[in-house]
Write a protein that holds these residues in place. Structure first.
Motif, PDB file in Angstrom:
ATOM      1  N   GLN A 531       0.603  -1.222  -0.141  1.00  0.00           N
ATOM      2  CA  GLN A 531      -0.018   0.122   0.174  1.00  0.00           C
ATOM      3  C   GLN A 531       1.057   1.170   0.247  1.00  0.00           C
ATOM      4  OE1 GLN A 531      -2.748   0.260   2.954  1.00  0.00           O
ATOM      5  NE2 GLN A 531      -3.631   1.995   2.988  1.00  0.00           N
ATOM      6  N   CYS A 532       1.263   1.818  -1.218  1.00  0.00           N
ATOM      7  CA  CYS A 532       1.788   3.109  -1.066  1.00  0.00           C
ATOM      8  C   CYS A 532       0.945   4.347  -0.985  1.00  0.00           C
ATOM      9  CB  CYS A 532       2.404   3.235  -2.262  1.00  0.00           C
ATOM     10  SG  CYS A 532       3.307   4.960  -2.989  1.00  0.00           S
ATOM     11  N   ASP A 533       0.521   5.543   0.423  1.00  0.00           N
ATOM     12  CA  ASP A 533       0.211   6.948   0.145  1.00  0.00           C
ATOM     13  C   ASP A 533       0.616   7.580  -0.070  1.00  0.00           C
ATOM     14  OD1 ASP A 533      -1.519   4.443   1.897  1.00  0.00           O
ATOM     15  OD2 ASP A 533      -1.480   5.013   3.490  1.00  0.00           O
ATOM     16  N   VAL A 534       0.406   8.785  -0.904  1.00  0.00           N
ATOM     17  CA  VAL A 534       0.636   9.788  -1.310  1.00  0.00           C
ATOM     18  C   VAL A 534      -0.233  10.457  -1.409  1.00  0.00           C
ATOM     19  CG1 VAL A 534       1.773  11.192  -3.404  1.00  0.00           C
ATOM     20  CG2 VAL A 534       1.200   9.132  -2.997  1.00  0.00           C
ATOM     21  N   ASN A 535       0.727  12.130  -0.258  1.00  0.00           N
ATOM     22  CA  ASN A 535      -0.038  12.982   0.473  1.00  0.00           C
ATOM     23  C   ASN A 535       0.491  14.479   0.465  1.00  0.00           C
ATOM     24  OD1 ASN A 535      -1.983  14.346   1.762  1.00  0.00           O
ATOM     25  ND2 ASN A 535      -0.842  14.270   4.375  1.00  0.00           N
ATOM     26  N   ILE A 536       0.794  15.345  -0.602  1.00  0.00           N
ATOM     27  CA  ILE A 536       0.871  16.369  -1.372  1.00  0.00           C
ATOM     28  C   ILE A 536       0.509  17.691  -0.554  1.00  0.00           C
ATOM     29  CG2 ILE A 536       1.811  17.706  -3.098  1.00  0.00           C
ATOM     30  CD1 ILE A 536       2.882  14.984  -2.685  1.00  0.00           C
ATOM     31  N   ALA A 537       0.737  17.899   0.205  1.00  0.00           N
ATOM     32  CA  ALA A 537       0.164  19.615   0.749  1.00  0.00           C
ATOM     33  C   ALA A 537      -0.342  20.375  -0.466  1.00  0.00           C
ATOM     34  CB  ALA A 537       0.969  20.908   1.613  1.00  0.00           C
ATOM     35  N   PRO A 538      -1.338  20.874  -0.631  1.00  0.00           N
ATOM     36  CA  PRO A 538      -2.298  21.330  -1.708  1.00  0.00           C
ATOM     37  C   PRO A 538      -1.487  22.943  -2.011  1.00  0.00           C
ATOM     38  CG  PRO A 538      -3.409  21.698   0.240  1.00  0.00           C
ATOM     39  CD  PRO A 538      -2.759  20.923   0.373  1.00  0.00           C
TER      40      PRO A 538
END
Length: 818
Positions: A531-538
């Motif tokens: 599982q790869c979670d990608v979270n980029i700040a807007p």
């Protein structure tokens, strides 16, 4: 000659005679002082003729000064039966020597070597003229027996004694400006720092505002006399300690004695003897220095304890003092912060109890450094290999130095231990070592990548040329396709190598990294059973980077995380803004885009963690050990920072800090995208296609590439001339122009080992031909010339390796028929 029977004047009063002698000595003081300083200048400049002439001037001044002290010099009337000579006649020979030398120099046209003397010789001439005027009007007489000789006895104090020590600030108080000037310049040459005052009130004002070391005070001054100034000084508690040397052209013994009674240190008659001045002023300052030292001694002792305390508090290292048994006596503030124990709480406890220093390799307690120094009775030092767990539970690398404290009779009274935190230093050393390794590999990698790309160009180009032959059997086409795939995989290796070479310098432009990070991470994790979670700040800030290299670095880091994570594990990729206010390790204050790649994999052991960025280091089977090394090199070249934390069985976290572009500044930093020619698979171009004949010049040191270009372009009816280096290319171009058949397009290799490459060739070619369209080609695909080719005079780029379609399209684009 004046006869005794014809007296010339009535008797003078004692006060008038004293004033006359005072006035006569003033210009002599100026003549002697100026000549002495000029002699020193002439000696320094090795102007022997000036030394001799100025020596005669000084000698004449001394003779005239001695004459004024002669007991045969009277004010009148003349004694009976004695012949006398007027003073103006008696001084004629000596004053002529003064005026003669001054006039000789000043009458000549100014020369460079005379510049240092002319102004002061003009002052000497003026002073000599003033002396003559005063002598004529004085009415003083000299008995003939003495007047016949120009050699007057010199006072014994004018002989050259030993030089005295100089230094300090000295106040000169005299109403005569030239006297002040002469004395000031004399003191400056002796190393003093003189300050001048023209009157008593001005002197007192200066003394109350400035710190001075001694005073040279003229007795005879209008208004407030020197004696009155001296009285005022000695009544002032703040000024009474200053030594005062009285100056006077008068020979009034009573006044001199009065000055000594009032507290003057010494007395100097005018004209002032420079040697006496040096000796007496030096003695006065030495006395003052001794008094000041005595006065300061008690204050120094009083301040010593506080000074030591402040020193201990200001040191950046932890300092501990112990008694002979190794019990703590004192900790400084740094030691208290490091251990979390105050100096009061630590007092009387064993050193190892407060400072649990361990051997870094074994984890065993290290010997008590205080007891080691006491036992050896010498300094003991350990620069590395030790570790201390600080009050914040962090393990810090430390260097320890201990020394015995000896008592009055040499016995050991305890020890001083200095503990220095070298964690940051060790990290920097590791970074330098790693950079050195990368640099060494870069030298090799750059050449390998260049040569490898040249070879791949020949391989891929000829394979694509074969593929364009339509009569080939399908099974052969499949083999050719597989061969091309293998060559393209080899091309990926050259990109790794270029990362370490000088050719891998990033071509930066302002970009928004969020989409790049998200796309790269998702692409790498696609197909993996994790599982790869990608979270980029807007609101992620922009950064200045090479998009291709940054994507490669992120790709390598994420790939390493995927490979380290077992099936069913998890990877997290986050990107957010960070503002750093104080330096943290090697991270300087500033704005950063922070990228965090975290996995739940197997983790990295403590002994392997420092080596994970080393080239070719890997713990995985069938791995090259270049992925993280390439990522590290790319991040370093971007001026960014990368750090890794890991625990075995828990996982690893890689944190990258990219320098952020301040909001609003990105538009000024953005550059136009560089056009890069890419291989596009399309329909084969049939040989023999009808087109206007175009002349093409190819310059490449590889014969296989020259032959490939001639073959491909020849099939399309281009007229091709191939050369091996820049000199041959320029010669071919000149011949083509001379025969009226100029080249339309030139393809130039950027790097020619041992010969002229494309960068120098295009510079010389453009001086003769601005119409020809030029294309730069190189195995250094990341070279700045390739990215900013138009800045170097090229019209297009053709990266190596390339295939048939790439070559045809770029030539067609820049040919007259294109």
């Amino acid at each position: 000659m004046i006869s005794a029977s014809t007296p010339t004047s009535e008797p003078h009063s004692t006060r008038e005679v004293a004033q006359q002698f005072h006035d006569l000595r003033t210009p002599l003081n100026q003549i002697i002082g100026l000549s002495e300083m000029l002699i020193e200048i002439a000696e320094d400049a090795a102007h022997s003729d000036f030394v001799e002439g100025l020596g005669a001037v000084r000698q004449a001044g001394l003779e005239l000064a001695a004459l004024l002290q002669d007991e045969r010099l009277i004010a009148g009337p003349a004694e009976p039966a004695t012949d006398y000579m007027a003073l103006s006649d008696a001084v004629r020979a000596a004053i002529s020597r003064v005026l003669g030398f001054a006039e000789l120099v000043l009458s000549e046209p100014p020369a460079p070597r005379q510049v240092a003397y002319r102004d002061d010789l003009a002052l000497i001439r003026k002073a000599a003229g003033r002396f003559v005027e005063l002598a004529r009007s004085s009415g003083l007489l000299l008995r003939v027996q003495t007047a016949g000789s120009s050699e007057f006895p010199l006072p014994p104090d004018l002989l050259e004694p030993d030089t005295a020590a100089a230094g300090g600030r000295v106040l000169i108080v005299d109403d005569e400006s030239l006297n002040r000037e002469v004395l000031s310049r004399r003191l400056k040459r002796e190393g003093y720092r003189p300050t001048c005052a023209s009157s008593g009130p001005e002197a007192l004002q200066i003394l109350r505002q400035e710190q001075l070391d001694a005073i040279l005070l003229d007795i005879q001054m209008p208004g407030m006399s020197g004696i009155e100034v001296l009285q005022t000084l000695k009544l002032d508690p703040k000024l009474r300690h200053l030594p005062v040397i009285m100056l006077s052209a008068l020979t009034d013994v009573e006044r001199v004695a009065r000055c000594v009674e009032l507290g003057a240190e010494d007395y100097l008659p005018k004209p002032i003897n420079s040697v006496l001045l040096r000796a007496r002023l030096g003695a006065c300052l030495e006395k003052k220095q001794l008094r000041d030292q005595d006065q300061a001694h008690f204050q120094a002792l009083h301040d010593e304890k506080e000074r030591l305390s402040v020193t201990l508090r200001s040191l950046a290292d932890a300092v501990v003092t112990t008694d002979p048994d190794g019990k703590i006596v004192l900790l400084n503030d740094v030691a208290s912060t490091l251990t979390g124990v105050s100096s009061e709480a630590a007092r009387g406890r064993a050193f190892e109890e407060v400072f649990p220093i361990l051997n870094r390799a074994s984890g065993e307690p290290a010997p008590n450094p205080a007891m080691v120094a006491i036992a050896q009775n010498s300094v003991a030092e350990t620069e590395s290999g030790l570790m201390l767990k600080s009050s914040d539970e962090q393990e810090r690398l430390v260097a320890v130095r201990s020394a015995p404290v000896r008592g009055l009779h040499g016995g050991v009274q305890g020890a001083v231990v200095v503990v220095r935190d070298i964690t940051e230093k060790e990290k920097i050393t590791e970074e330098v070592l790693r950079a050195s390794k990368l640099q060494s590999i870069g030298v090799l990698a750059g050449g390998l990548a260049h040569d490898f790309n040249n070879m791949l160009t020949a391989v891929l180009g000829n394979l694509s040329l074969i593929r364009h032959r339509q009569e080939l059997a399908p099974e052969l086409m499949l083999s050719i396709h597989e061969a091309e795939r293998g060559a393209l995989r080899a091309q990926e290796l050259t990109r790794y190598l270029l990362t370490f070479s000088d050719g891998g310098a990033p071509i930066k432009k302002v970009l928004q990294p969020g989409a790049l990070i998200e796309e790269t991470s998702s692409l790498i994790a696609r197909g993996a059973v994790i599982q790869c979670d990608v979270n980029i700040a807007p609101d992620l800030w922009e950064t200045e980077a090479d998009a291709n290299q940054l994507a490669q670095a992120i790709s390598n880091i994420v790939m390493n995380a995927v490979e380290a994570t077992a099936a069913g594990g998890k990877i997290s990729v986050r990107a957010h803004n960070v503002h750093v206010t104080t330096r943290v390790n090697q991270l300087a204050p500033g704005d950063y885009v922070c990228v965090v790649v975290q996995d739940s994999g197997v983790g990295i052991s403590a002994e392997n963690l420092p080596r994970i960025f080393d080239p070719f280091f890997t713990t995985k089977k069938q791995a090259r050990g270049l992925g993280l090394a390439a990522a590290y090199s790319i991040i370093q070249r971007h001026g960014a920072h990368v750090a890794v934390e890991s625990l075995l069985g828990v996982g690893s976290t890689v944190t990258v800090h990219l320098l952020a572009v301040p909001p609003g500044a990105s538009s000024a930093k953005k550059k136009a995208d560089t056009a890069v020619v890419k291989s596009v698979v399309g329909a084969p171009i049939a040989p023999g296609t009808t087109r206007r004949k175009v002349r093409v010049l190819i310059m490449d040191d590889e014969e296989a590439i020259r032959l490939l270009g001639e073959t491909i372009l020849g099939m399309l009816d281009y007229e091709v001339v191939a050369t091996a280096d820049g000199e041959a290319a320029l010669a071919a171009h000149a011949e083509a122009v001379a025969t009226g058949q100029p080249f339309d397009v030139a393809i130039m290799d950027l790097t020619i080992p041992g010969g002229m490459g494309g960068k120098e060739t295009i510079s010389r070619l453009r001086q003769k031909d601005t119409a020809i369209r030029t294309i730069v080609s190189s195995g250094y695909s990341n070279d700045p010339v390739m990215a900013y080719h138009t800045d170097h005079g090229f019209d297009g780029v053709l990266p190596k390796p390339y295939v048939v379609d790439d070559l045809i399209r770029i030539v067609e684009e820049f040919s007259p028929a294109g």
